[in-house]
Design a protein around this motif. Sequence first.
Motif: not given
Length: 351
Positions: A179-206
């Motif tokens: 859950e993200y929240k943000a406030t700004t002191t001036e009009d701005t642009v915003i776009n937040l995301t999460h960048h996990s790389y998932f691998n359901l067989n474990g991080h050491d596979s394909n």
Amino acid sequence: MEIKHKSHFQNLSGYKLFGIMPDKEEIYSFELTNKNGMKAQIINYGATVTSLQIPLSNGKIVDVVLGFDNLQAYLDSYNLPSAPYFGTTVGRYAGRIHNASFKINDKTFQLSPNNNGNTLHGGNFGFGRKAWNVTDITSGENPSITFGLLSDDYDENFPGELHVYLTYTLTEKNELKLEYKATTTEDTVINLTHHSYFNLNGHDSNVLDHEMFIKSAKMLETDENNIPTGNLIDLLNHDFDFRTPKKCPFPIDNSFVVNSKTEVIAKLISAKSNLQMSVYTDQPSVHIYVGGNCFDTLKGKENTAYHPSSGICFETQNFPDAPNHKRFPNSVLKKGEEYMQKTVYRFENLN
């Protein structure tokens, strides 16, 4: 690191030093554990998920995200030919901004062109490269941790002083909730995301043996530099129509239009580990990217050699380059308003 009521955290077993920044700031790793034995490890460098351990139906435990064992590798990863952004929080603006510029209130802002003349993931020194503060931790059922970041006015040339908070909650339903929240002191642009790389067989596979479902009828059309043209592509009879689950493709680096705040918008399924991940978000798109390449330069966790199909990202976000397209969803956060974003990754054993 400015941790509020630090004594509050001293009794946490999963609170340990992860590394020290070049400016001598200490980076800590925090562990959230639910009653099913699912564990998330998160560091305050980039509010980054370094490990996500899921109990399987066969009694084993699998770490389903790519990452590094030490802070130095995270710092060094930004020097790779293309930075992987493992598990990090991307901001101020996730995705690409065309010609590294945009207009607000008739004023043009020129950003750092860090990707073929365009701005990618907030510029040279985005939110994933900053030390965040820990502002709250809860334990017991549905444990959580909240990170805070103050992004200065003109940070990477974006207007406004931006206050950002990100709360990770590990629910008893085996969900990692953001859950993200943000406030700004001036009009701005915003776009937040999460960048996990998932691998359901474990991080050491394909991931290419995983199946993927995306509840999307359209994706953004892009040019040769992956900049949106402003048009949408109808996915009927298209290779990237994932409304019927099919194998993860490679390569893929595309934004899919989604619009459900209550229903699942995407799934990742592994027959091998008998595990399914479901993605929920209130954002208008999910950007899908298969990657993880460390160019034989850095080793991942447990001395793993990551490669171009090691993991898959589900980046829930606004449209890339939305500030430059009137028909795209609004990306402007006005002074006095609050940005809110919610994304959930839910894990279930299939049998």
